[in-house]
Design an enzyme around this catalytic site. Structure first.
Site, PDB file in Angstrom:
ATOM      1  N   GLY A   8       0.831  -1.210   0.000  1.00 33.04           N
ATOM      2  CA  GLY A   8       0.000   0.000   0.000  1.00 33.04           C
ATOM      3  C   GLY A   8       0.861   1.254   0.000  1.00 33.04           C
ATOM      4  N   ALA A  10       1.788   3.327  -2.252  1.00 34.50           N
ATOM      5  CA  ALA A  10       1.576   4.440  -3.184  1.00 34.50           C
ATOM      6  C   ALA A  10       0.681   5.545  -2.636  1.00 34.50           C
ATOM      7  CB  ALA A  10       0.988   3.897  -4.493  1.00 34.50           C
ATOM      8  N   GLY A  12      -1.565   7.417   0.999  1.00 33.61           N
ATOM      9  CA  GLY A  12      -2.003   7.516   2.389  1.00 33.61           C
ATOM     10  C   GLY A  12      -0.969   7.088   3.417  1.00 33.61           C
ATOM     11  N   ILE A  13      -1.378   6.177   4.293  1.00 33.51           N
ATOM     12  CA  ILE A  13      -0.523   5.745   5.403  1.00 33.51           C
ATOM     13  C   ILE A  13       0.742   5.065   4.876  1.00 33.51           C
ATOM     14  CG2 ILE A  13      -0.416   4.115   7.346  1.00 33.51           C
ATOM     15  CD1 ILE A  13      -3.443   4.765   7.812  1.00 33.51           C
ATOM     16  N   ASP A  41      -1.432  -7.291  -7.453  1.00 35.43           N
ATOM     17  CA  ASP A  41      -2.782  -7.177  -6.902  1.00 35.43           C
ATOM     18  C   ASP A  41      -2.933  -8.160  -5.737  1.00 35.43           C
ATOM     19  OD1 ASP A  41      -5.431  -7.123  -6.300  1.00 35.43           O
ATOM     20  OD2 ASP A  41      -6.142  -7.495  -8.343  1.00 35.43           O
ATOM     21  N   LEU A  42      -2.944  -7.620  -4.525  1.00 33.58           N
ATOM     22  CA  LEU A  42      -2.996  -8.468  -3.333  1.00 33.58           C
ATOM     23  C   LEU A  42      -4.400  -9.021  -3.063  1.00 33.58           C
ATOM     24  CD1 LEU A  42      -0.702  -6.298  -1.031  1.00 33.58           C
ATOM     25  CD2 LEU A  42      -0.120  -8.513  -2.023  1.00 33.58           C
ATOM     26  N   GLY A  71      -4.895  -1.762   1.878  1.00 35.19           N
ATOM     27  CA  GLY A  71      -6.238  -2.089   2.334  1.00 35.19           C
ATOM     28  C   GLY A  71      -7.256  -1.298   1.540  1.00 35.19           C
ATOM     29  N   TYR A 153     -15.668  -4.910   6.566  1.00 39.67           N
ATOM     30  CA  TYR A 153     -14.448  -4.171   6.927  1.00 39.67           C
ATOM     31  C   TYR A 153     -14.061  -4.471   8.375  1.00 39.67           C
ATOM     32  CZ  TYR A 153     -11.121  -0.325   7.406  1.00 39.67           C
ATOM     33  OH  TYR A 153      -9.971   0.408   7.627  1.00 39.67           O
ATOM     34  N   LYS A 157     -10.698  -6.565   9.689  1.00 40.08           N
ATOM     35  CA  LYS A 157      -9.699  -5.959  10.574  1.00 40.08           C
ATOM     36  C   LYS A 157      -9.602  -6.713  11.899  1.00 40.08           C
ATOM     37  CE  LYS A 157      -8.205  -2.696   7.863  1.00 40.08           C
ATOM     38  NZ  LYS A 157      -6.804  -2.691   7.407  1.00 40.08           N
TER      39      LYS A 157
END
Ligand code: NAI
Length: 255
Positions: A8, A10, A12-13, A41-42, A71, A153, A157
């Protein structure tokens, strides 16, 4: 200096985590759908396999750490995708890299979970059981039948946090560490999309932490820095809430 894979990467976090780690002099293997060192692609078993193979090639089978940030949120195109990326995209990728992490002598991982995962602590949903049994088809099927992105979601998590805590027990015996960060709302494209969503926007905007604001990606990256550092050498299997007090507000008696 360490070699660290970040999924992830690329946005945000994940992008903030990469900035911090790169500034500290570490070598990064960025993983994302596009614009990364490993473009994969995960959400699919095939994509995860490709991501593992390319990561292993890039680190020469010796990896110091993994930060699993990739995510999707409640606005994902399908509820099955939420399960595929947020749970299996983390667990299969990490398990594929376990030997490379062990080869480093003291491999570490941080999974970005969510404060939403703790909504499921009292009453886990059947789809979490299917995830924890490694049954992707079944957990996706239950999620699709239910058709509730918020439940999928939260379940993804919760399950990925349980996975991380279980795994940390085995890892600890090998001198390896695995911890989970549970962010509250953080200003990223994912959060922005949730706020703008016709179904969930109002609820997301009204779910405000005691500190009265959302976090910023740098504040989650600070937590990752700590969990990958020697300052956290005895921290293993923990869930670090970085949420402005949201979890304490919702469930003060459960920790
Ligand atoms: P973001 O949307 O800014 O970044 C997510 C990244 O994951 C993107 O670069 C995206 O391309 C990548 N990704 C998505 N699907 C993928 C796939 N199939 N294969 C490979 N990469 C894929 O989102 P954000 O907010 O930075 O989220 C990062 C993590 O933090 C996620 O796991 C999210 O659930 C979690 N989180 C975010 C919160 C927030 O309020 N922003 C709150 C709590 C947890």
């Amino acid at each position: 200096m360490s070699t660290i894979a970040v999924t992830g990467a690329a946005s945000g976090i994940g992008a903030a985590v990469c900035q911090h780690l790169e500034a500290a002099g570490h070598t990064l293997i960025r993983v994302d759908l596009r614009n990364a060192d490993v473009n994969a692609d995960l959400s699919s078993a095939k994509g995860r396999k490709a991501a593992v193979e390319q990561t292993l090639a890039a680190c020469d089978n010796r990896l110091d750490a993994v930060v699993a940030c990739a995510g999707v949120g409640v606005t994902a195109p399908s509820v099955g995708l939420i399960i595929g990326v947020n749970y299996f995209g983390v667990t299969e990728y990490l398990e594929g890299l376990e030997t490379a992490l062990a080869n480093s002598g003291n491999g570490k991982a941080v999974i970005i979970g969510s404060v939403a995962g703790s909504h499921m602590v009292a009453q886990p949903h059947p789809m979490t059981a299917a995830m924890l049994e490694g049954d992707e088809a079944r957990s996706r099927q239950i999620a699709e039948e239910l058709g509730d992105p918020a439940a999928a979601y939260a379940a993804s998590k919760y399950a990925v946090t349980v996975f991380g805590r279980r795994k940390s027990v085995a890892w600890g015996k090998q001198g390896m560490r695995l911890n989970v960060i549970a962010p509250g709302a953080v200003e990223t494209p994912l959060h922005q999309a949730s706020k703008e969503d016709a179904r969930f926007g109002e609820a997301v905007k009204n779910f405000v932490a005691p500190m009265g604001r959302a976090g910023v990606p740098d504040e989650i990256a600070d937590g990752v820095d700590f969990l990958l550092s020697d300052q956290s050498a005895f921290v293993n299997g923990s869930v670090l809430f970085i949420d402005g007090g949201m979890d304490a507000m919702v469930r003060a008696h459960t920790f």
